[in-house]
Write a protein that holds these residues in place. Structure first.
Motif, mmCIF file in Angstrom:
data_model
loop_
_atom_site.group_PDB
_atom_site.id
_atom_site.type_symbol
_atom_site.label_atom_id
_atom_site.label_comp_id
_atom_site.label_asym_id
_atom_site.label_seq_id
_atom_site.Cartn_x
_atom_site.Cartn_y
_atom_site.Cartn_z
ATOM 1 N N TYR A 86 4.367 5.733 -5.401
ATOM 2 C CA TYR A 86 4.373 5.831 -6.862
ATOM 3 C C TYR A 86 3.268 6.761 -7.356
ATOM 4 N N GLY A 87 2.137 6.761 -6.682
ATOM 5 C CA GLY A 87 1.061 7.679 -7.070
ATOM 6 C C GLY A 87 1.463 9.125 -6.899
ATOM 7 N N VAL A 88 2.125 9.447 -5.765
ATOM 8 C CA VAL A 88 2.590 10.814 -5.521
ATOM 9 C C VAL A 88 3.640 11.210 -6.555
ATOM 10 N N ARG A 142 0.829 -1.206 0.000
ATOM 11 C CA ARG A 142 0.000 0.000 0.000
ATOM 12 C C ARG A 142 0.867 1.262 0.000
ATOM 13 N N LEU A 172 3.940 10.069 -9.610
ATOM 14 C CA LEU A 172 3.280 10.280 -10.903
ATOM 15 C C LEU A 172 2.616 11.656 -10.956
ATOM 16 N N VAL A 173 1.984 12.050 -9.861
ATOM 17 C CA VAL A 173 1.352 13.375 -9.823
ATOM 18 C C VAL A 173 2.410 14.467 -9.937
ATOM 19 N N CYS A 174 3.546 14.281 -9.264
ATOM 20 C CA CYS A 174 4.619 15.279 -9.323
ATOM 21 C C CYS A 174 5.244 15.360 -10.713
ATOM 22 N N CYS A 175 5.155 14.281 -11.493
ATOM 23 C CA CYS A 175 5.730 14.286 -12.841
ATOM 24 C C CYS A 175 4.889 15.063 -13.845
ATOM 25 N N LYS A 180 3.885 1.490 -1.086
ATOM 26 C CA LYS A 180 4.555 1.577 -2.386
ATOM 27 C C LYS A 180 3.634 2.186 -3.426
ATOM 28 N N VAL A 181 2.363 1.764 -3.433
ATOM 29 C CA VAL A 181 1.394 2.330 -4.372
ATOM 30 C C VAL A 181 1.211 3.816 -4.113
ATOM 31 N N LEU A 182 1.168 4.206 -2.835
ATOM 32 C CA LEU A 182 1.003 5.617 -2.485
ATOM 33 C C LEU A 182 2.196 6.446 -2.958
#
Length: 276
Positions: A10-12, A4, A14-17, A6-8
């Protein structure tokens, strides 16, 4: 790290990218749109009627292929010359003890504090007196011997300082002189620093804008940044799709080089004490 978390993470990430990736995506996709579709509302992320007309105009309106090659060979020459100067100077400052070395090094570093705009007029007068205006020599010599070379010298010096002195002692036992120690012992170990210097020097030369608009006046001698400003219509307005197509072509090799070499770039800066 739990799944969980790790998913969080990677999600953050992706948003920062998004703020960094979206402009590149918009540039590339908009270059495939006709002009009427560029200003459509609401805007679309993908071209509804993709066309390559803008890419054809890039080469039809001016000698873009020649200008592309100009930027490429100038950037390569500047990178090679900068590596040669900075590696030798950095090694000298790091490993050779001579009177006033610290003072000379500080004087060299002051070159980073002088803006290009301050020196551009004296440089123009000098190159004009030598008959080198409207040639590529100013674009090669100024970066290779100017501020980019100073920063490269600093990076190389910081790397050579970290090398153990025992390596040179072993080289001296084998009969190597000063240049032999540099060429056979220290320089092969400096690959991370060389990689970092090569990347930022190439990118600086590739994106150089002020010097080309000052020193060059012939279209066949233009470089990419200068060429991008020439795509205008009969009224002086920008040709948006053509400009974006040219910008996409100019950015593509830079993105590829950085993506392939980013690990070496970061490693080189980390090992020379320039951690972010």
């Amino acid at each position: 790290m739990s799944p969980r978390l790790k998913v969080l993470v990677y999600g953050v990430l992706l948003v920062c990218c998004v703020p960094f990736v979206f402009p590149i995506w918009w540039m590339a996709t908009t270059s495939l749109k006709p002009v009427t579709e560029i200003f459509a509302f609401p805007p679309s992320l993908l071209p509804g009627s993709p066309t390559l007309d803008a890419y054809r105009q890039v080469f039809d309106l001016q000698p873009f292929g020649r200008q592309y090659l100009n930027s490429l060979y100038i950037a390569l020459l500047v990178t090679i010359l900068t590596l040669a100067v900075s590696a030798l100077a950095g090694y000298a400052f790091a490993r050779i003890r001579f009177r006033g070395a610290g003072v000379v090094f500080v004087i060299v570093l002051t070159g980073l504090l002088v803006p290009n705009e301050v020196t551009i007029i004296p440089l123009y007068r000098m190159f004009d007196a030598l008959g080198l205006v409207d040639t590529h020599w100013p674009l090669i010599l100024v970066p290779a011997l100017g501020a980019p070379s100073v920063l490269a010298t600093f990076i190389m010096r910081q790397f050579f300082v970290t090398l153990p002195a025992e390596l040179e002692e072993a080289g001296r036992v084998d009969g190597l002189g000063r240049f032999g120690l540099f060429w056979r012992v220290c320089l092969p170990l400096a690959r991370p620093a060389i990689g970092a210097v090569s990347i930022f020097t190439f990118l600086h030369s590739w994106n150089l804008y002020l010097e080309p608009i000052v020193f060059l006046s012939s279209k066949d001698k233009f470089t990419i940044p200068q060429a991008l400003t020439q795509y205008v219509d009969a009224y002086g307005g920008p040709m948006w799709n053509t400009q974006l197509a040219a910008a996409t072509l100019s950015a593509l090799p830079v993105l590829v080089v950085f993506v392939l070499a980013q690990r070496q770039f970061v490693e080189g800066l980390a090992q020379t004490g320039l951690k972010g």
